[in-house]
Write an enzyme that holds these catalytic residues in place. Structure first.
Site, PDB file in Angstrom:
ATOM      1  N   GLY A   1       0.902  -1.298   0.000  1.00 51.97           N
ATOM      2  CA  GLY A   1       0.092   0.071   0.041  1.00 51.97           C
ATOM      3  C   GLY A   1       0.747   1.220   0.075  1.00 51.97           C
ATOM      4  O   GLY A   1       1.991   1.077  -0.477  1.00 51.97           O
TER       5      GLY A   1
ATOM      6  N   ASP B   1      12.002 -11.978   2.782  1.00 51.29           N
ATOM      7  CA  ASP B   1      11.938 -10.755   1.810  1.00 51.29           C
ATOM      8  C   ASP B   1      12.993  -9.921   2.180  1.00 51.29           C
ATOM      9  O   ASP B   1      13.237  -8.827   2.177  1.00 51.29           O
ATOM     10  CB  ASP B   1      10.536 -10.162   1.819  1.00 51.29           C
ATOM     11  CG  ASP B   1      10.492  -9.501   0.418  1.00 51.29           C
ATOM     12  OD1 ASP B   1      11.344  -9.474  -0.526  1.00 51.29           O
ATOM     13  OD2 ASP B   1       9.672  -8.467   0.382  1.00 51.29           O
TER      14      ASP B   1
HETATM   15  N1  LIG Z   1       8.833   2.730   9.058  1.00 52.67           N
HETATM   16  C1  LIG Z   1       9.492   3.521   7.958  1.00 52.67           C
HETATM   17  N2  LIG Z   1       9.852   4.853   8.210  1.00 52.67           N
HETATM   18  C2  LIG Z   1      10.056   5.673   7.115  1.00 52.67           C
HETATM   19  N3  LIG Z   1       9.804   5.289   5.835  1.00 52.67           N
HETATM   20  C3  LIG Z   1       9.599   3.884   5.574  1.00 52.67           C
HETATM   21  C4  LIG Z   1       8.851   3.027   6.641  1.00 52.67           C
HETATM   22  N4  LIG Z   1       8.572   2.283   6.159  1.00 52.67           N
HETATM   23  C5  LIG Z   1       8.358   2.137   4.796  1.00 52.67           C
HETATM   24  N5  LIG Z   1       8.909   3.530   4.441  1.00 52.67           N
HETATM   25  C6  LIG Z   1       9.400   3.791   2.957  1.00 52.67           C
HETATM   26  O1  LIG Z   1       8.015   3.927   2.411  1.00 52.67           O
HETATM   27  C7  LIG Z   1       8.327   3.270   1.133  1.00 52.67           C
HETATM   28  C8  LIG Z   1       7.316   2.088   0.779  1.00 52.67           C
HETATM   29  O2  LIG Z   1       7.712   0.924   1.582  1.00 52.67           O
HETATM   30  P1  LIG Z   1       6.955  -0.314   1.614  1.00 52.67           P
HETATM   31  O3  LIG Z   1       7.813  -1.293   2.613  1.00 52.67           O
HETATM   32  O4  LIG Z   1       5.455  -0.363   1.525  1.00 52.67           O
HETATM   33  O5  LIG Z   1       7.509  -0.937   0.096  1.00 52.67           O
HETATM   34  P2  LIG Z   1       8.828  -1.543  -0.424  1.00 52.67           P
HETATM   35  O6  LIG Z   1       9.850  -2.291   0.683  1.00 52.67           O
HETATM   36  O7  LIG Z   1       9.505  -0.660  -1.279  1.00 52.67           O
HETATM   37  O8  LIG Z   1       8.072  -2.530  -1.296  1.00 52.67           O
HETATM   38  P3  LIG Z   1       7.344  -3.865  -1.044  1.00 52.67           P
HETATM   39  O9  LIG Z   1       6.551  -3.901   0.237  1.00 52.67           O
HETATM   40  O10 LIG Z   1       6.620  -4.029  -2.203  1.00 52.67           O
HETATM   41  O11 LIG Z   1       8.746  -4.895  -0.974  1.00 52.67           O
HETATM   42  C9  LIG Z   1       9.509   2.835   0.859  1.00 52.67           C
HETATM   43  O12 LIG Z   1      10.529   4.075   0.317  1.00 52.67           O
HETATM   44  C10 LIG Z   1      10.248   2.854   2.108  1.00 52.67           C
HETATM   45  O13 LIG Z   1      11.634   3.016   2.516  1.00 52.67           O
END
Ligand SMILES: Nc1ncnc2c1ncn2[C@@H]1O[C@H](COP(=O)(O)OP(=O)(O)OP(=O)(O)O)[C@@H](O)[C@H]1O
Length: 513
Positions: free
Chosen positions: A201, A340
């Site tokens: 999301g 992952d």
């Molecule tokens: N706790 C957090 N604090 C700051 N930024 C965050 C945090 N969690 C996620 N993000 C940032 O939000 C964005 C989306 O993160 P998310 O984990 O949903 O996706 P992803 O890891 O890039 O992809 P996927 O979930 O498909 O593996 C990324 O750029 C990530 O660095």
């Protein structure tokens, strides 16, 4: 999520062969090869890339394109040839080996180049998919009857989800937030609060009005309230709150917004509809390891980043994450497999300490077998353990494999899978003719590491001329990484050994100041 059966049928129609079955057989045979082990391993890695690629061909945007379909003609024959070749390496007498050695080498070269010609489709595909980071589940190698297999009494992912649902009911999932609280914290999910988007999301930065905490709020896509994403939500809220480690992201709590719908027709009962699922984490302000290594906005390659500038910082990052994995595997009654691990899921907090994040694919092992049979293969392109993809049994060794790829990424500054010329130039700037065929980081770097030429693959953006101690530290990291990405899980080092080697490497890097 792809259905294993439907997908296999369509890919088979497209290519005219049971591609999934053939790829599985090649990889299986590569694991047991007695001769030409390295060549077999290399072939298995390339063939696995095809397995990763094929599921994407079913996308309505991609499939009709002749530039994708045409090059795939004959893939079945090439895979059969590859299988025969790997099978011929299962056992031979010494005399036979001497006679056929030269011919075998030619055959490997020939099959390899044929496989490469199919992989030419890949830059086009990966351009679409890596940037969108869509489908993380690759069922192509699952046996056809996998989807109808009964769940084992313990350890299956669906059983796990049931257990997790129970945990949620017992309130072990952290704080319960209301939707109104989270809407207020993000100025009603305003566009300027959006940090990024992932498979699950959209992520927003928020400030909780109750105590002023700065948080990251993941809001699940509206059209994904059931199925895979709901499972990921349950996995994350069931497993992550019970984990306490300085290098694991802290989950504060979650929110499930439901509304009741009354059915007007008999039996006149109310049903609950889930409208929103959100997870609230600590906010990590310094981006991800992937952002820093590969210059993703808001950390473009020109910005000053300690990760980009210092070997010590890079090894400290690896050490922190390896300790988090060791904690998951060795300090939990039921070992946890993250499933992952990749550089996007390693975030930096305000003090630049790494935090392992994104536990949506994680599972707990059966403590007696230290394994679990999940209902799908998870992972991110380029980091997936080949052995697990084949055996469909998840073991802690799969996180060691993916972490090995991250180690190589940190060492070289290159992506796990790369195809852009600029990536090739970043390290191998001596190459005059950059490879336009997509490359797997492990495959490209291992030959250098094995002959002790690590300096040839080190990220030159840090120091054009590494010191003797930096070289020694890099060599230790590289040799450890090379063992982590071995094809057979049992040949990989235990995570505690990885931690010990990284401690020794850090000591060397520290002595350089
Ligand atoms: N706790 C957090 N604090 C700051 N930024 C965050 C945090 N969690 C996620 N993000 C940032 O939000 C964005 C989306 O993160 P998310 O984990 O949903 O996706 P992803 O890891 O890039 O992809 P996927 O979930 O498909 O593996 C990324 O750029 C990530 O660095």
């Amino acid at each position: 999520m792809w259905s294993g059966l439907g997908q296999a049928a369509t890919v088979a129609q497209l290519v005219g062969a049971d591609v999934g079955g053939l790829i599985s057989m090649i990889m299986q045979a590569a694991l047991t090869a007695q001769q030409n082990k390295k060549e077999c391993e290399q072939l298995a890695r390339r063939v696995f890339m095809i397995a990763e690629l094929l599921p994407h061909l079913q996308d309505p945007e991609v499939m009709p394109r002749p530039e994708v379909r045409r090059p795939l003609a004959g893939l079945g024959d090439t895979l059969r040839e590859a299988h025969e070749l790997v099978m011929s390496c299962q056992g031979m007498t010494m005399v036979y080996r001497l006679v056929t050695a030269g011919r075998q080498a030619d055959k490997f070269r020939d099959v390899q180049s044929k496989i490469d010609s199919y992989l030419l489709v890949f830059p086009f595909i990966s351009h679409i998919y890596i940037t969108r980071r869509l489908d993380r589940i690759y069922n192509i190698l699952l046996p056809n009857d996998m989807s109808t297999m009964p769940s084992p009494s313990s350890g299956s992912h669906s059983h796990e989800v049931e257990l997790q649902a129970k945990v949620v009911l017992h309130g072990d999932e952290g704080e319960k937030f209301t939707f109104a609280e989270l809407a207020a914290a993000t100025n009603n999910f305003a566009d300027d609060r959006e940090i990024g988007k992932g498979g699950f999301g959209t992520v927003y930065i928020g400030y909780l009005l109750s105590d002023g905490r700065e948080v990251a709020i993941k809001r699940m896509h509206k059209d994904e309230m059931h199925g895979t994403m709901a499972k990921e939500f349950l996995a994350e809220v069931a497993i992550l709150p019970s984990l306490r480690h300085e290098h694991i992201i802290c989950l504060y709590g979650s929110c499930v917004l439901e509304h009741e719908k009354r059915q007007l027709l008999p039996p006149f009962r109310k049903i609950k509809m889930v409208e929103e699922r959100l997870i609230v984490y600590e906010y990590t302000k310094n981006g991800s390891l992937h952002d820093h290594l590969h210059g993703t906005p808001p950390w473009p390659s020109s910005s000053s980043s300690p990760v980009r500038a210092s070997w010590k910082m890079r090894i400290e990052t690896l050490l922190g994450v390896s300790r988090a994995i060791e904690y998951l595997q060795c300090y939990n009654e039921r070992p946890v497999i993250h499933r992952d691990i990749n550089s996007s899921n390693i975030l930096f907090d305000a003090t630049w300490a790494p935090r392992l994040a994104d536990f949506g694919a994680s599972v707990r092992c059966d403590p007696s077998t230290r394994s679990v049979r999940p209902d799908a293969i998870y992972g991110t392109f380029g980091y997936i353990d080949l052995e697990c993809a084949m055996s469909v049994i998840a073991k802690p060794t799969i996180d060691v494999y993916s972490f090995g790829v991250v180690m190589l990424e940190v060492l070289t500054g290159m992506r796990a899978l790369f195809y852009q010329e600029e990536d090739v130039h970043k390290v191998f700037n001596c190459w005059e003719d950059p490879n336009t065929i997509p490359a797997i980081l492990a495959e490209v770097t291992l030959p250098f590491i094995e002959v002790g030429e690590v300096w040839k693959v080190m990220d030159r953006r840090l120091t054009p001329e590494p010191t003797a101690r930096q070289l020694e530290a890099a060599d230790l990291v590289a040799q450890t990484a090379a063992r982590c990405v071995r094809l057979r899980g049992e040949d990989r080092p235990a995570i505690s050994e990885v931690v010990a080697n990284l401690e020794a490497a850090l000591e060397l890097a520290r002595r350089d100041g």
